[in-house]
Write an enzyme that holds these catalytic residues in place. Structure first.
Site, PDB file in Angstrom:
ATOM      1  N   TRP A 122      56.869 -10.706  31.692  1.00 33.35           N
ATOM      2  CA  TRP A 122      56.335 -11.222  32.942  1.00 33.35           C
ATOM      3  C   TRP A 122      57.049 -10.601  34.142  1.00 33.35           C
ATOM      4  O   TRP A 122      56.441 -10.245  35.144  1.00 33.35           O
ATOM      5  CB  TRP A 122      56.484 -12.739  32.926  1.00 33.35           C
ATOM      6  CG  TRP A 122      56.029 -13.435  34.154  1.00 33.35           C
ATOM      7  CD1 TRP A 122      55.162 -12.958  35.107  1.00 33.35           C
ATOM      8  CD2 TRP A 122      56.394 -14.734  34.572  1.00 33.35           C
ATOM      9  NE1 TRP A 122      54.971 -13.902  36.086  1.00 33.35           N
ATOM     10  CE2 TRP A 122      55.713 -14.989  35.780  1.00 33.35           C
ATOM     11  CE3 TRP A 122      57.225 -15.703  34.033  1.00 33.35           C
ATOM     12  CZ2 TRP A 122      55.865 -16.201  36.470  1.00 33.35           C
ATOM     13  CZ3 TRP A 122      57.362 -16.907  34.704  1.00 33.35           C
ATOM     14  CH2 TRP A 122      56.691 -17.136  35.905  1.00 33.35           C
ATOM     15  N   THR A 177      49.997 -23.949  39.365  1.00 33.18           N
ATOM     16  CA  THR A 177      50.524 -24.114  38.017  1.00 33.18           C
ATOM     17  C   THR A 177      51.712 -25.056  38.030  1.00 33.18           C
ATOM     18  O   THR A 177      51.872 -25.892  37.136  1.00 33.18           O
ATOM     19  CB  THR A 177      50.933 -22.753  37.435  1.00 33.18           C
ATOM     20  OG1 THR A 177      49.854 -21.835  37.577  1.00 33.18           O
ATOM     21  CG2 THR A 177      51.306 -22.873  35.974  1.00 33.18           C
ATOM     22  N   GLN A 180      45.407 -21.880  33.802  1.00 28.17           N
ATOM     23  CA  GLN A 180      46.768 -22.399  33.748  1.00 28.17           C
ATOM     24  C   GLN A 180      46.770 -23.927  33.859  1.00 28.17           C
ATOM     25  O   GLN A 180      46.232 -24.487  34.816  1.00 28.17           O
ATOM     26  CB  GLN A 180      47.630 -21.818  34.870  1.00 28.17           C
ATOM     27  CG  GLN A 180      47.824 -20.322  34.766  1.00 28.17           C
ATOM     28  CD  GLN A 180      46.782 -19.541  35.524  1.00 28.17           C
ATOM     29  OE1 GLN A 180      45.774 -20.095  35.947  1.00 28.17           O
ATOM     30  NE2 GLN A 180      47.010 -18.248  35.696  1.00 28.17           N
ATOM     31  N   ARG A 223      55.457 -11.120  26.142  1.00 29.54           N
ATOM     32  CA  ARG A 223      55.212  -9.981  27.029  1.00 29.54           C
ATOM     33  C   ARG A 223      56.086 -10.120  28.274  1.00 29.54           C
ATOM     34  O   ARG A 223      56.506 -11.232  28.635  1.00 29.54           O
ATOM     35  CB  ARG A 223      53.737  -9.874  27.396  1.00 29.54           C
ATOM     36  CG  ARG A 223      53.128 -11.100  28.055  1.00 29.54           C
ATOM     37  CD  ARG A 223      51.656 -10.874  28.332  1.00 29.54           C
ATOM     38  NE  ARG A 223      51.047 -11.967  29.096  1.00 29.54           N
ATOM     39  CZ  ARG A 223      50.006 -11.823  29.895  1.00 29.54           C
ATOM     40  NH1 ARG A 223      49.475 -10.621  30.087  1.00 29.54           N
ATOM     41  NH2 ARG A 223      49.480 -12.849  30.527  1.00 29.54           N
ATOM     42  N   ASP A 250      50.704 -17.118  27.114  1.00 28.52           N
ATOM     43  CA  ASP A 250      51.983 -17.391  27.776  1.00 28.52           C
ATOM     44  C   ASP A 250      52.333 -18.869  27.688  1.00 28.52           C
ATOM     45  O   ASP A 250      52.779 -19.478  28.660  1.00 28.52           O
ATOM     46  CB  ASP A 250      51.919 -16.965  29.251  1.00 28.52           C
ATOM     47  CG  ASP A 250      51.460 -15.537  29.443  1.00 28.52           C
ATOM     48  OD1 ASP A 250      51.667 -14.719  28.527  1.00 28.52           O
ATOM     49  OD2 ASP A 250      50.870 -15.239  30.493  1.00 28.52           O
ATOM     50  N   GLN A 283      46.672 -22.417  28.012  1.00 32.89           N
ATOM     51  CA  GLN A 283      47.460 -21.453  28.789  1.00 32.89           C
ATOM     52  C   GLN A 283      48.551 -22.191  29.557  1.00 32.89           C
ATOM     53  O   GLN A 283      48.304 -23.197  30.221  1.00 32.89           O
ATOM     54  CB  GLN A 283      46.554 -20.705  29.775  1.00 32.89           C
ATOM     55  CG  GLN A 283      47.276 -19.618  30.544  1.00 32.89           C
ATOM     56  CD  GLN A 283      46.327 -18.753  31.357  1.00 32.89           C
ATOM     57  OE1 GLN A 283      45.113 -18.853  31.218  1.00 32.89           O
ATOM     58  NE2 GLN A 283      46.873 -17.902  32.201  1.00 32.89           N
ATOM     59  N   ASP A 284      49.789 -21.673  29.434  1.00 36.01           N
ATOM     60  CA  ASP A 284      50.937 -22.220  30.185  1.00 36.01           C
ATOM     61  C   ASP A 284      51.302 -23.636  29.775  1.00 36.01           C
ATOM     62  O   ASP A 284      51.647 -24.477  30.616  1.00 36.01           O
ATOM     63  CB  ASP A 284      50.660 -22.183  31.692  1.00 36.01           C
ATOM     64  CG  ASP A 284      50.613 -20.781  32.255  1.00 36.01           C
ATOM     65  OD1 ASP A 284      50.715 -19.826  31.473  1.00 36.01           O
ATOM     66  OD2 ASP A 284      50.463 -20.638  33.476  1.00 36.01           O
TER      67      ASP A 284
END
Length: 549
Positions: free
Chosen positions: A458, A314, A344, A456, A388, A366-367
């Site tokens: 992590w 990532t 990711q 959320r 996220d 994502q990411d």
């Protein structure tokens, strides 16, 4: 930052010995700081070892503290803090060489480990630089908040490296894990004992945008930018231009950044003309004070396609990765076009101190935006993603930004933020201030089959707040989602203050011990002035900002 529910993250940060001692050395309050104790000696006792043991009891890892200090004390005199500092630095530098040797001498490593080691090596160098800056700050008597920022980043670097190693394999892995784990104890001890500065709160004030193109340029450079004639500025440390059609100094952004001077105290302006630049760009830590100016976020686009699905970490997937301090960008789009199914895939990663973005766009799934570490600021930016899609462990404020949730792959839920603070003494957190939270065009704006959450936890001490923002109806009434089980629900800090919109109602919000309906004083702690000390550095960017609420 993580897959639908399993925790995950990129893998950066290299290792640590140097951080070992320098960090240890930081365990003692700075006598030169205005808020630090004036006594420069360790607590007195029957003997130096007694004093050291008393000091170490107040740290998160007292055994690691005592074992490191006792071997350096060989006199009967109670040592001063400054004398311990020099011992710690020498010890740390010697230890650092061991880790570097482990990484550089690794032969025949698996492909799975190779990417993690590359991330660790890069982050190790940034950590060493941060620790040296900590030493300089303490000796010069500047703000202890700078020390805490660099120590927080060093701990984040280490965590990223360990995350990457956790999914890798090979004979070098256990060695690095052991070294990193030992170093982390010293970093946590340093953060735990470092005195907090009492910052003088300043009232909120609006910084109107200066319509001069760049307020901090010389008059000659301002004229060049306004006229569009940048050829005369083609020299290191001046103004460079990038144009895909060949009408600039360079045809790729990467070439322009490579040409820019290293470790520059002056800003290097890179004008990026309209066009789609299909490249992955890195701004290394030695490329300081780089400024990217686009022709508009709708026409100047930097696009990449790296993803975890194609084997990238990532950390390494980012289309644009920024490690150089003092980085600024305006009117540019950062895009990762890998697609939702690739997992990711970051459009932008920032692990640079004092970085700011104005009227930019970050697009991915994502990411999307990896706010990895240090102090960062985003103003009037548009951020698109699914899971996220704003994540990391920086101290960062988003002001007047539009945040769009997109349609994830079937069966997934959206989480806007996953903040990665894993030590209660880190001065990190994500603040969403005066922003607008919306559904993108492909995601129905009402509650339906796709659940969307504000964030959320992590990590255990995850810290995220929404302040005076408009929250549309796409947000689930519970507001926030768990990570795994009850991880962090008692130790996190999630907060909401004076938000509006159909998704801002708090009656059905989670009842976790760490969730807060904040008051005014709580919210002030997450402003530009307080969270990122922005009133001390954002003025020079010419970007507008609110220092307070």
């Amino acid at each position: 930052m993580a897959a639908s529910s399993a925790p995950r993250l990129p893998r950066p940060v290299s290792t640590l010995p140097l951080l070992v001692t320098l960090v240890l050395f930081l365990m003692s309050p700075s006598p030169s700081s205005a808020s630090a104790p004036t006594n420069t000696s360790l607590p007195t006792g029957d003997a130096p070892l007694t004093s050291i043991r008393a000091l170490c009891r107040s740290t998160p890892h007292p055994d690691a503290c005592f074992d490191s200090l006792k071997v350096s004390i060989k006199t009967d005199a109670v040592p001063s803090i400054l004398s311990l500092v020099s011992l710690f630095i020498r010890f740390t530098i010697a230890e650092a060489a061991k880790i570097s040797a482990v990484i550089t001498s690794s032969q025949g490593i698996s492909e799975g480990l190779r990417g993690s080691l590359q991330d660790c090596e890069e982050l190790h160098q940034i950590t060493l630089s941060s620790l040296n800056k900590c030493a300089a700050v303490l000796q010069s008597g500047r703000q202890l908040s700078d020390v805490r920022t660099h120590l927080s980043a060093a701990l984040t670097n280490s965590a990223t490296c360990l995350e990457g190693l956790s999914v890798a394999s090979g004979p070098v892995k256990p060695i690095l894990v052991e070294l990193l784990t030992a170093a982390n104890k010293h970093i946590r001890n340093s953060l735990g004992i470092l005195p907090s500065e009492i910052r003088r709160r300043t009232p909120g004030h609006w910084r109107p945008h200066d319509e001069r193109l760049i307020a901090w340029l010389s008059r000659r450079k301002s004229r060049l930018l306004q006229s569009g004639d940048v050829d005369d500025g083609y020299d290191r440390g001046s103004i460079l231009s990038v144009a895909a059609d060949g009408k600039g100094n360079f045809t790729t952004l990467g070439a322009a950044i490579n040409f820019a001077p290293n470790n520059s105290a002056d800003r290097t302006i890179i004008i990026v003309r309209a066009g789609v630049y299909e490249e992955n760009v890195e701004v290394p830590s030695y490329k300081t004070n780089i400024v990217l100016l686009g022709d508009g976020s709708g026409v100047t686009i930097i696009r990449g396609r790296r993803s975890a699905g194609d084997g990238w970490t990532t950390f390494r997937s980012a289309t644009v990765a920024v490690s150089g301090e003092g980085f600024l960008a305006r009117d540019i789009a950062f895009d990762n076009a890998a697609g939702a199914a690739k997992g990711q895939a970051s459009a932008l990663r920032v692990n640079a101190d004092l970085a700011a973005f104005y009227r930019c766009v970050m697009t991915g799934y994502q990411d999307t935006l990896y706010v990895h570490s240090f102090r960062q600021f985003y103003r009037e930016c548009d951020i698109y993603g699914t899971i996220d899609f704003i994540f990391g462990n920086a101290a960062v404020v988003f002001q007047a930004c539009n945040i769009f949730a997109r349609m994830p792959i079937p069966g997934q839920a959206n989480a806007i933020i996953a903040q990665g603070r894993d030590d209660p003494n880190q001065n990190t957190g994500i603040s969403i201030q005066n922003c607008t939270i919306l559904a993108s065009k492909e995601l129905p704006s009402g509650l339906g089959s796709t659940q969307t959450y504000l964030g959320r936890p992590w990590k255990l001490y995850s810290r995220t707040v929404y302040v005076k923002s408009y929250i549309d109806r796409l947000i689930d009434p519970a507001g926030w989602s768990e990570w795994v089980g009850d991880q962090g629900l008692r130790t996190l800090y999630f907060g909401e203050y004076a938000n509006s919109g159909p998704g801002s109602a708090t009656e059905e919000r989670v009842k976790w011990p760490g969730y807060h309906l904040m008051g005014y004083d709580d919210a002030v702690s997450f402003t530009v002035s307080e969270l990122i000390s922005g009133d001390g550095w954002l003025e020079s960017t010419s970007f507008p900002f609110d220092a307070g609420l």
